[in-house]
Scaffold this motif. Structure first.
Motif, short mmCIF file in Angstrom:
data_model
loop_
_atom_site.label_atom_id
_atom_site.label_comp_id
_atom_site.label_asym_id
_atom_site.label_seq_id
_atom_site.Cartn_x
_atom_site.Cartn_y
_atom_site.Cartn_z
N ALA A 105 67.56 -29.86 24.03
CA ALA A 105 67.65 -31.28 24.38
C ALA A 105 68.15 -31.50 25.81
O ALA A 105 67.55 -32.30 26.55
CB ALA A 105 68.54 -32.01 23.37
N TYR B 43 63.01 -29.68 29.90
CA TYR B 43 62.63 -29.82 31.30
C TYR B 43 62.14 -28.50 31.91
O TYR B 43 61.62 -28.50 33.04
CB TYR B 43 63.80 -30.36 32.13
CG TYR B 43 64.29 -31.69 31.61
CD1 TYR B 43 63.48 -32.82 31.63
CD2 TYR B 43 65.57 -31.81 31.05
CE1 TYR B 43 63.92 -34.04 31.13
CE2 TYR B 43 66.01 -33.03 30.56
CZ TYR B 43 65.19 -34.13 30.59
OH TYR B 43 65.62 -35.34 30.10
N VAL C 263 61.37 -38.13 20.00
CA VAL C 263 62.32 -38.42 21.07
C VAL C 263 62.16 -37.43 22.22
O VAL C 263 62.28 -37.79 23.39
CB VAL C 263 63.76 -38.44 20.53
CG1 VAL C 263 64.17 -37.10 19.96
CG2 VAL C 263 64.74 -38.90 21.60
N PHE C 264 61.87 -36.16 21.90
CA PHE C 264 61.64 -35.16 22.95
C PHE C 264 60.29 -35.39 23.63
O PHE C 264 60.18 -35.25 24.85
CB PHE C 264 61.70 -33.74 22.37
CG PHE C 264 63.03 -33.36 21.81
CD1 PHE C 264 64.21 -33.94 22.27
CD2 PHE C 264 63.14 -32.39 20.82
CE1 PHE C 264 65.46 -33.57 21.75
CE2 PHE C 264 64.37 -32.01 20.30
CZ PHE C 264 65.53 -32.60 20.77
N CYS C 265 59.27 -35.71 22.82
CA CYS C 265 57.94 -35.97 23.40
C CYS C 265 58.00 -37.10 24.41
O CYS C 265 57.42 -37.01 25.51
CB CYS C 265 56.95 -36.33 22.29
SG CYS C 265 56.58 -35.02 21.13
N GLU C 266 58.67 -38.18 24.05
CA GLU C 266 58.75 -39.33 24.95
C GLU C 266 59.43 -38.97 26.25
O GLU C 266 58.98 -39.37 27.34
CB GLU C 266 59.49 -40.47 24.25
CG GLU C 266 58.71 -41.09 23.10
CD GLU C 266 59.52 -42.10 22.30
OE1 GLU C 266 58.91 -42.88 21.55
OE2 GLU C 266 60.78 -42.08 22.41
N ARG C 267 60.50 -38.18 26.17
CA ARG C 267 61.22 -37.80 27.38
C ARG C 267 60.37 -36.90 28.26
O ARG C 267 60.38 -37.03 29.50
CB ARG C 267 62.54 -37.11 27.00
CG ARG C 267 63.57 -38.09 26.46
CD ARG C 267 64.72 -37.41 25.75
NE ARG C 267 65.48 -36.52 26.62
CZ ARG C 267 66.49 -35.75 26.19
NH1 ARG C 267 66.83 -35.78 24.91
NH2 ARG C 267 67.13 -34.98 27.03
N ILE C 268 59.63 -35.98 27.67
CA ILE C 268 58.77 -35.08 28.44
C ILE C 268 57.65 -35.86 29.12
O ILE C 268 57.38 -35.67 30.32
CB ILE C 268 58.20 -33.98 27.52
CG1 ILE C 268 59.32 -33.03 27.08
CG2 ILE C 268 57.08 -33.21 28.21
CD1 ILE C 268 58.94 -32.12 25.95
N GLU D 74 57.44 -38.99 29.97
CA GLU D 74 57.95 -39.83 31.06
C GLU D 74 58.44 -38.98 32.23
O GLU D 74 58.18 -39.30 33.40
CB GLU D 74 59.06 -40.75 30.55
CG GLU D 74 58.58 -41.83 29.61
CD GLU D 74 57.45 -42.68 30.19
OE1 GLU D 74 57.55 -43.05 31.39
OE2 GLU D 74 56.49 -42.94 29.46
N HIS D 75 59.15 -37.90 31.94
CA HIS D 75 59.70 -37.04 33.00
C HIS D 75 58.60 -36.49 33.90
O HIS D 75 58.77 -36.39 35.12
CB HIS D 75 60.49 -35.89 32.39
CG HIS D 75 61.06 -34.94 33.40
ND1 HIS D 75 62.18 -35.23 34.14
CD2 HIS D 75 60.65 -33.69 33.80
CE1 HIS D 75 62.45 -34.22 34.96
NE2 HIS D 75 61.54 -33.28 34.77
#
Length: 223
Positions: free
Chosen positions: A79, A84, A115-120, A122-123
């Motif tokens: 997480a 990243y 939640v991890f998919c969304e962060r990846i 967007e990042h």
């Protein structure tokens, strides 16, 4: 009522991005926390794509309790750091832009926690291409690819006859088949020729530059 227009569902790990450093490092961290010897590279590569708790169970002699502990340890590192340690495959943004320009509605459909998919997404600057990012939940809900695809089709009101699933593992293909979708396997991810022979997709795309044309062709929109 169904979503108008043709639609493509994209797996994330091994299809849009190469997650090997982050996933493998987090698996090794989890195994070390349990006091077990490290696993080999072939085992690490095989764990990219399928539901991770099941992969941990296989590594740990089928012990379901230890697999849950391993998953919790994995997330301790993944997480904040591991997600990243990732890279968008060269040419993916251009392929997604071409599909969107041709009127294809795009969704992410990954068994990784949403939640991890969304962060990846967007990042790495891919958010503008996708209508919605779908994944499993941290409690394991919809970790099965067939269940996830069924959820995406229902919640987004997608017409299965105008939809294709793109992924790199047999779980993507079998999940698509359960939901009566066409399936494209990509050749740059973590799937093997053997698993594609056992669970055949409608086509295998060998490299990213061929991706957009393959999706358009499967949706009957070849240029």
């Amino acid at each position: 009522m169904t979503t108008t227009g043709p639609t493509a569902l994209f797996d994330l790990d091994g299809t849009l991005t190469d997650p090997y450093p982050g996933i493998s490092g987090s698996i090794l961290y989890a195994i070390e926390r349990l006091g077990r010897p490290p696993v080999d590279e072939a085992t690490l590569r095989a764990a990219i794509g399928p539901p991770l708790e099941a992969s941990f169970a296989a590594m740990l002699g089928g012990d379901a309790i230890l697999a849950k502990e391993a998953l919790a340890h994995y997330r301790e590192r993944y997480a904040p750091v591991g997600l990243y340690e990732n890279k968008v495959f060269d040419g993916i943004p251009e392929a997604l832009a071409t599909l969107k320009m041709n009127g294809i509605q795009l969704f992410v459909a990954s068994s990784k926690p949403r939640v991890f998919c969304e962060r990846i997404i967007e990042h790495f600057g891919l958010g503008s291409f996708f209508t919605t990012v779908h994944g499993s939940e941290l409690d394991g809900t919809r970790v099965d690819k067939g269940d996830l695809i069924a959820h995406v089709l229902a919640s987004e009101a997608i017409d299965a006859t105008r939809c294709v699933m793109i992924g790199d593992r047999r779980h993507d293909i079998s999940g698509a088949r359960r939901n009566h979708l066409r399936a494209i396997a990509v050749g740059w991810g973590y799937g093997t020729a053997e698993e594609f022979a056992e669970t055949p997709p409608d086509r295998i795309v060998p490299d990213v530059p061929a991706l957009a044309d393959a999706v358009l062709s499967e949706l009957g929109l070849a240029q």
